[in-house]
Design an enzyme around this catalytic site. Sequence first.
Site, PDB file in Angstrom:
ATOM      1  N   VAL A 141       0.864  -1.185   0.000  1.00  0.00           N
ATOM      2  CA  VAL A 141       0.000   0.000   0.000  1.00  0.00           C
ATOM      3  C   VAL A 141       0.898   1.231   0.000  1.00  0.00           C
ATOM      4  O   VAL A 141       1.894   1.289   0.738  1.00  0.00           O
ATOM      5  CB  VAL A 141      -0.928   0.019   1.227  1.00  0.00           C
ATOM      6  N   CYS A 142       0.562   2.212  -0.831  1.00  0.00           N
ATOM      7  CA  CYS A 142       1.265   3.482  -0.866  1.00  0.00           C
ATOM      8  C   CYS A 142       2.760   3.229  -1.137  1.00  0.00           C
ATOM      9  O   CYS A 142       3.113   2.458  -2.020  1.00  0.00           O
ATOM     10  CB  CYS A 142       1.004   4.234   0.437  1.00  0.00           C
ATOM     11  N   THR A 143       3.638   3.854  -0.375  1.00  0.00           N
ATOM     12  CA  THR A 143       5.069   3.691  -0.609  1.00  0.00           C
ATOM     13  C   THR A 143       5.625   2.365  -0.087  1.00  0.00           C
ATOM     14  O   THR A 143       6.831   2.131  -0.169  1.00  0.00           O
ATOM     15  CB  THR A 143       5.867   4.853   0.000  1.00  0.00           C
ATOM     16  N   ALA A 198      -2.308   2.266  -4.614  1.00  0.00           N
ATOM     17  CA  ALA A 198      -1.814   3.637  -4.671  1.00  0.00           C
ATOM     18  C   ALA A 198      -1.758   4.212  -3.252  1.00  0.00           C
ATOM     19  O   ALA A 198      -1.534   3.479  -2.293  1.00  0.00           O
ATOM     20  CB  ALA A 198      -2.682   4.466  -5.607  1.00  0.00           C
ATOM     21  N   THR A 204       1.813   3.326  -6.712  1.00  0.00           N
ATOM     22  CA  THR A 204       2.318   3.829  -5.440  1.00  0.00           C
ATOM     23  C   THR A 204       1.691   5.192  -5.195  1.00  0.00           C
ATOM     24  O   THR A 204       0.845   5.646  -5.982  1.00  0.00           O
ATOM     25  CB  THR A 204       3.859   3.924  -5.463  1.00  0.00           C
TER      26      THR A 204
END
Length: 214
Positions: free
Chosen positions: A100-102, A150, A120
Amino acid sequence: MTRLAIPLFPGFMPLDFVGPYDVLRFLPDTEVVFVATEPGPVRGADGGFALEAQATPEDITTCDILLVPGGRGTRDYAARKPLTDWIARIHETTTWTTSVCTGSLLLGAAGILTGLDATTHWNAIPELEAFGAHYTPDRVVRRGKVVTAAGVSSGIDMALTLAGLIEGDEFAKAVQLWIEYDPQPPYDTGSVAKAGAELVARTPGLIAGGARRG
């Protein structure tokens, strides 16, 4: 028994894993284990949130689902190397490897995203592509057993997608209803495409200032 392993590191973003956790914990016969280089409390973004890690990488040699959160701490690659080495090893045993995300940057540092489409947080696209991934501006990107989400809140979408793949659409729909996930945000600026260039340019400074004040 399905084992869901969530690695923690100083500076993780709480919502990156809390949202997906609150979906995936409903999978039948699922055990959740939090993993860190040392057992004990691990502090999240800005030190304001701590979570207890029950296991170290040496303790967990296999898992069915790997869920890697992001946060500011992902950028300290030297400090994260023991964790990314473990991510590379555990990936060989997983049914699903997710981020998730970074958190995708840690998958990238582990060599998992080379040549793959992935997503990302929009502010980390160059870093993701530096690991050989092909950035794709979708909220959830699945390539084989690797599923990336993202920024931050998209982890819930990723987890519901995964729940549908594992247990079927009806189960995933029921979980969505149970957690009453029905987004109706007060502002329509939740993506770069919607926010406009001016807000996109100003957001890193606005967020950094807010974090310092907090």
